[in-house]
Design an enzyme around this catalytic site. Structure first.
Site, PDB file in Angstrom:
ATOM      1  N   HIS A 162       6.492 -19.596 -33.822  1.00 43.13           N
ATOM      2  CA  HIS A 162       7.455 -20.672 -34.046  1.00 43.13           C
ATOM      3  C   HIS A 162       8.356 -20.381 -35.253  1.00 43.13           C
ATOM      4  O   HIS A 162       9.512 -20.816 -35.276  1.00 43.13           O
ATOM      5  CB  HIS A 162       6.721 -21.992 -34.290  1.00 43.13           C
ATOM      6  CG  HIS A 162       6.192 -22.648 -33.055  1.00 43.13           C
ATOM      7  ND1 HIS A 162       6.945 -23.495 -32.271  1.00 43.13           N
ATOM      8  CD2 HIS A 162       4.965 -22.602 -32.475  1.00 43.13           C
ATOM      9  CE1 HIS A 162       6.221 -23.942 -31.262  1.00 43.13           C
ATOM     10  NE2 HIS A 162       5.003 -23.425 -31.366  1.00 43.13           N
ATOM     11  N   ASP A 169       7.392 -25.929 -28.191  1.00 46.24           N
ATOM     12  CA  ASP A 169       6.304 -26.654 -27.534  1.00 46.24           C
ATOM     13  C   ASP A 169       6.939 -27.841 -26.820  1.00 46.24           C
ATOM     14  O   ASP A 169       7.645 -28.644 -27.452  1.00 46.24           O
ATOM     15  CB  ASP A 169       5.283 -27.173 -28.551  1.00 46.24           C
ATOM     16  CG  ASP A 169       4.497 -26.056 -29.221  1.00 46.24           C
ATOM     17  OD1 ASP A 169       4.499 -24.923 -28.710  1.00 46.24           O
ATOM     18  OD2 ASP A 169       3.870 -26.334 -30.267  1.00 46.24           O
ATOM     19  N   GLU A 251      -1.876 -21.962 -23.889  1.00 49.08           N
ATOM     20  CA  GLU A 251      -1.305 -23.283 -24.165  1.00 49.08           C
ATOM     21  C   GLU A 251      -0.231 -23.593 -23.132  1.00 49.08           C
ATOM     22  O   GLU A 251       0.833 -22.971 -23.141  1.00 49.08           O
ATOM     23  CB  GLU A 251      -0.705 -23.329 -25.579  1.00 49.08           C
ATOM     24  CG  GLU A 251      -1.731 -23.086 -26.689  1.00 49.08           C
ATOM     25  CD  GLU A 251      -1.096 -23.054 -28.068  1.00 49.08           C
ATOM     26  OE1 GLU A 251       0.155 -23.024 -28.176  1.00 49.08           O
ATOM     27  OE2 GLU A 251      -1.847 -23.056 -29.056  1.00 49.08           O
ATOM     28  N   HIS A 254       3.468 -24.096 -24.589  1.00 51.49           N
ATOM     29  CA  HIS A 254       4.024 -23.137 -25.556  1.00 51.49           C
ATOM     30  C   HIS A 254       4.832 -22.056 -24.836  1.00 51.49           C
ATOM     31  O   HIS A 254       4.294 -21.301 -24.026  1.00 51.49           O
ATOM     32  CB  HIS A 254       2.860 -22.523 -26.332  1.00 51.49           C
ATOM     33  CG  HIS A 254       3.237 -21.525 -27.373  1.00 51.49           C
ATOM     34  ND1 HIS A 254       2.996 -21.722 -28.715  1.00 51.49           N
ATOM     35  CD2 HIS A 254       3.804 -20.298 -27.285  1.00 51.49           C
ATOM     36  CE1 HIS A 254       3.397 -20.664 -29.400  1.00 51.49           C
ATOM     37  NE2 HIS A 254       3.900 -19.787 -28.542  1.00 51.49           N
TER      38      HIS A 254
END
Length: 279
Positions: A162, A169, A251, A254
């Site tokens: 990130h 996200d 995830e 993500h």
């Protein structure tokens, strides 16, 4: 005697003037000692020109920036998040806009939870993970994982994609979007991996877990996720992959835009509109 008297009077006047000058300097020491220069504050770093606020590219994407609030796995606002704002590199923001256009045509919208993340926020996560006594949000975000396992199991790391500015996200919301109620600090928590009707209410379609759920059920292709939940994950994944995003298999929320403009740079400017002012 007259000359002597004049001399004495002159000496008295000179002495009085000297005494007054001494008294003035003692009463006002600042007049005798130059004032120290005020300390200069170090300016906050700004984003490179390649960064933009997502709402300057697409105003229709919903934003629920969790790390500006206490509703996250730490339980407090995270360092570096000054405003609830999604910042991204321009190529990532424009690709997200294209994916949003696809979803709007099908009656859905994207909702982002986190975008660019400053390194100081990652450092905050690391400090929290090292404090094993702080488990105030365990019941919601990691009910089945021992906190001492967060590093070993890959949930927490000292660097995050990130911070390079091209990772986001996010989830999918069916239109018209329902309002999400505010989290109340201290309220009773429910597991992020439980049935949808028992989880914290979210406007997202049912993805099988809540956002930031430290559980193997969050793995995008976990075989226990079937039916509508799997279809919803594939809806999100398909819309983003079509525009150049790559999913992190652990995830479902993500995604990273490829190729990244900054593949090896971890930035630390704050999440604030002033960081991209003039871009």
């Amino acid at each position: 005697m007259t000359g002597l008297a004049s001399a004495l009077r002159a000496l008295a006047v000179t002495g009085a003037a000297a005494l007054l000058a001494f008294a003035g300097s003692a009463a006002s020491p600042a007049a005798a000692v130059p004032a120290a220069s005020p300390a200069r504050s170090v300016p906050e770093p700004k984003a490179p020109r390649e960064f933009v606020a997502l709402d300057s590219v697409d105003r229709t994407v919903l934003q629920e920036m969790r790390y500006t609030t206490a509703h996250n796995f730490v339980g407090e606002p995270i360092d570096g998040y000054r405003q609830p704002l999604c910042l991204l590199t321009r190529p990532a923001a424009e690709a997200l806009h294209r994916a949003q256009t696809r979803l709007l045509a099908r009656g859905y919208t994207l909702k982002v939870y986190d975008c660019y993340r400053p390194q100081r926020a990652v450092d905050h996560f690391v400090r929290w993970a090292q404090d094993l006594a702080d488990e105030r949000m365990k019941a919601e975000f990691y009910p089945l994982v021992a906190k001492e396992r967060l590093f070993a199991d890959g949930y927490i790391a000292e660097k995050s994609g990130h911070s390079r500015g091209s990772t986001v996200d996010l989830t999918v919301v069916r239109l018209p979007a329902a309002r999400t109620r505010a989290y109340v600090p201290g309220e009773e928590l429910t597991s992020c991996s439980g049935p949808r009707e028992e989880r914290f209410p979210d406007s997202s379609v049912d993805m099988g877990t809540g956002y930031d759920c430290f559980d193997t059920l969050s793995h995008t292709e976990d075989p226990r996720i079937t039916g509508v939940q799997r279809a919803n994950r594939q809806l999100l994944k398909g819309a983003l992959e079509a525009e150049g995003f790559v999913n992190l298999p652990e995830e479902w929320w993500h995604f990273t835009f490829k190729p990244e403009p900054f593949p090896s740079t971890f930035f630390d400017f704050p999440v604030a509109r002033r960081s991209v002012a003039g871009h």
